[in-house]
Design an enzyme around this catalytic site. Structure first.
Site, PDB file in Angstrom:
ATOM      1  N   GLU A 174       1.076  -1.058  -0.417  1.00 32.88           N
ATOM      2  CA  GLU A 174       0.526   0.208   0.080  1.00 32.88           C
ATOM      3  C   GLU A 174       0.831   0.893  -0.162  1.00 32.88           C
ATOM      4  O   GLU A 174       0.795   1.912   1.034  1.00 32.88           O
ATOM      5  CB  GLU A 174      -0.846  -0.014   0.869  1.00 32.88           C
ATOM      6  CG  GLU A 174      -1.444  -1.389   1.409  1.00 32.88           C
ATOM      7  CD  GLU A 174      -2.519  -0.955   2.691  1.00 32.88           C
ATOM      8  OE1 GLU A 174      -2.956   0.032   3.550  1.00 32.88           O
ATOM      9  OE2 GLU A 174      -3.642  -1.911   2.860  1.00 32.88           O
ATOM     10  N   GLU A 397      -6.186  -8.422   1.735  1.00 34.41           N
ATOM     11  CA  GLU A 397      -6.772  -7.930   2.826  1.00 34.41           C
ATOM     12  C   GLU A 397      -8.315  -7.533   2.582  1.00 34.41           C
ATOM     13  O   GLU A 397      -8.325  -6.800   2.383  1.00 34.41           O
ATOM     14  CB  GLU A 397      -5.955  -6.718   3.190  1.00 34.41           C
ATOM     15  CG  GLU A 397      -4.658  -6.477   4.302  1.00 34.41           C
ATOM     16  CD  GLU A 397      -4.039  -5.636   4.558  1.00 34.41           C
ATOM     17  OE1 GLU A 397      -4.532  -4.359   5.117  1.00 34.41           O
ATOM     18  OE2 GLU A 397      -2.484  -5.322   4.896  1.00 34.41           O
TER      19      GLU A 397
END
Ligand code: PNW
Length: 499
Positions: A174, A397
């Site tokens: 990320e 996720e």
């Protein structure tokens, strides 16, 4: 022998990977043990006022000492795939590959061997935010071009050390989170922003963009190293289907690699053409931030329109290098969404967002201030990614902090109906996208296996499907883990049935 998901005959459908995830600094603890060097999160969490009640990852879940137990826990849940990250400074205490820490290698060797023995496939993130402090001190970390080479060298070393046991890799976790939070708002390590009274001083107007630029280049450099090291024996470009299947059984196993991206969903506030266009702009601005460079070789137009010359541009050589080193899948990390409408003052890119729909429906709020439960958003997002990039997608996720968990008695926390219902709704939207919308969805990982150090929120937010008592460090199943466990085991059934 373990069932090998890669050995599925080419003619049958691809396997569907189900699992759960963690990250090194959030679970390992043992920060000063085993020769580990300091990372920017060690430094940051020890500065006054940076994390909830001064919490640090010094001990975290003590996964460093308790991993054998945690593997038994995974076995008991029927987990077949486990995503974890390597602590860069456990392997290379000062960040550079000249200085390898044998104790760090021994730790991950033991862990990967045990996972393989337990028939649990490791999915390994190289960088989950714990940059070696030495590289931050030397040149400012992600804002300097030297990070590209240092990251690629570290990645290459990790492939060489563990590539015989790890087939699935993630480069960076990320960048759309660690660049703005680390270099613009200063709420994450290394805590830089332009306001000296709040942060360690930085130039917030350029640093987050430099970070993003170097993240793309570092990712591509790591993918390039990966292609050269892996798949040597098949002598062909790797792809999710081809290389892994053809290389199965060869001495150098085929592998797959990608960046993970946190992407929310911007839904139009009303059905008006104006709001629909506003939502689409917002979606591209955030959701295509890294995927457009990776799949198309340039920043999305919406970002260029807003940031202009502040955005570093890719040279033709860089663009070619990025596109010549494609990733194998989109690794999607998705938690939430919101409604978007055009700002009343109306410059075309100035948007506003809300968590209440135009017909008055308020999205339920999780324990984390940024997280609202919006299950249909996942289906919309998967369709959007599929149409824009046409690539296989793995959800690496998805999860939630349940309201009040930080202060409730443990028995109430274990009865986590809020999280269980979140998973049920999100998973049903993911499977609908796969089944009914033609999205090439290849897997799903629940965040997180364990309650853990939730960054600036410290231990005050619990994302685990397993409860961790942060005094005794005992683990207890939450109801959501029990429910997920019946589904985790179905990975095998699904692929065997070719469904
Ligand atoms: C991810 N947001 O971070 C991280 O990969 C995990 O380490 C973390 O524990 C998990 O999600 C839960 O927070 C995010 O503001 C942090 O939208 C913030 C956001 C999204 C993801």
């Amino acid at each position: 022998a373990c069932p090998n998901p890669l050995a599925v005959p080419a003619a049958s459908k691809a396997p569907f990977f189900l699992g759960s995830a963690t990250a090194a600094y959030q679970v390992e603890g043992a920060a000063a043990e085993g020769g580990r060097g300091p990372s920017i999160w060690d430094t940051f969490s020890h500065l006054p006022g940076k994390t909830h009640e001064g919490d640090t990852g010094d001990r975290a879940d003590d996964f460093y000492h308790r991993w054998a137990n945690d593997i038994a826990l995974m076995r008991s849940l029927g987990l077949r795939n486990f995503r974890l990250s390597l602590s860069w400074t456990r392997l290379f205490p000062n960040g550079t590959v000249g200085d390898l820490n044998p104790e760090g290698v021994a730790f991950y060797d033991g862990l990967f061997d045990a996972l393989r023995a337990a028939c649990i496939e490791p999915w390994v993130t190289l960088y989950h935010w714990d940059l070696p402090q030495a590289l931050q001190d030397e040149y400012g970390g992600w804002v300097d071009e030297r990070i590209v080479e240092d990251f690629a060298a570290y990645a290459q070393a990790a492939f060489d050390l563990f590539g015989d046991r790890v087939k699935y890799w993630f480069t960076l976790n990320e960048p759309e989170t660690f660049c703005p939070l680390g270099y613009e708002t200063g709420t994450f390590a290394p805590g830089r922003c332009s306001d000296r009274t709040r942060c360690l001083e930085g130039n917030s107007s350029t640093e987050p963009h430099l970070c993003a630029y170097h993240a793309v280049l570092a990712h591509a450099a790591a993918v390039s190293a990966f292609r050269q090291g892996f798949c040597r024996s098949c002598g062909q470009a790797c792809s999710l289907e081809a290389c892994s299947l053809e290389c199965a059984g060869e001495s150098v196993p085929g592998g797959q690699i990608g960046m993970t991206n946190a992407i929310g969903w911007a839904a139009p506030y009303t059905g008006s053409a104006e709001d629909v266009a506003a939502a689409e702009r917002q979606q591209s601005f955030t959701g295509a931030w890294f995927l457009d460079p990776l799949y198309r070789g340039d920043w999305p137009a919406e970002r260029k329109a807003v940031y202009g010359d502040l955005l570093p541009s890719f040279t033709p050589e860089q663009r070619r290098f990025i596109l010549d080193n494609p990733q194998d899948f989109i690794a999607l990390q998705h938690y939430t969404g919101n409604y978007v409408y055009q700002n009343a003052t109306n410059p075309p890119l100035l948007l506003s967002s809300t968590t209440k729909s135009s017909d008055g429906y308020q999205l339920p709020q999780a324990d984390s201030p940024w997280l609202f439960v919006f299950p249909k958003a996942l289906r919309s997002l998967l369709g959007w990614l599929h149409r824009r990039y046409g690539a296989p997608i793995i959800i690496t996720e998805n999860g939630v902090s349940a309201p009040g968990e930080a202060s409730k008695p443990v028995l109430e926390v274990l009865c986590d109906q809020f999280r269980l219902s979140y998973f049920q709704q999100y998973i049903s939207n993911a499977t609908a996208a796969k089944r009914d919308d033609g999205v090439d969805l290849r897997g799903y990982f629940a965040w997180s296996l364990l309650d853990n150090f939730e960054w600036a929120d410290g231990y005050s937010k619990r994302f685990g499907i397993t409860y961790v008592d942060f005094d005794s460090l005992a683990r207890y199943y939450k109801a959501s883990a029990m429910w997920l466990s019946s589904w985790f085991g179905m990975g095998a059934v699904t692929s065997a049935a070719g469904a």
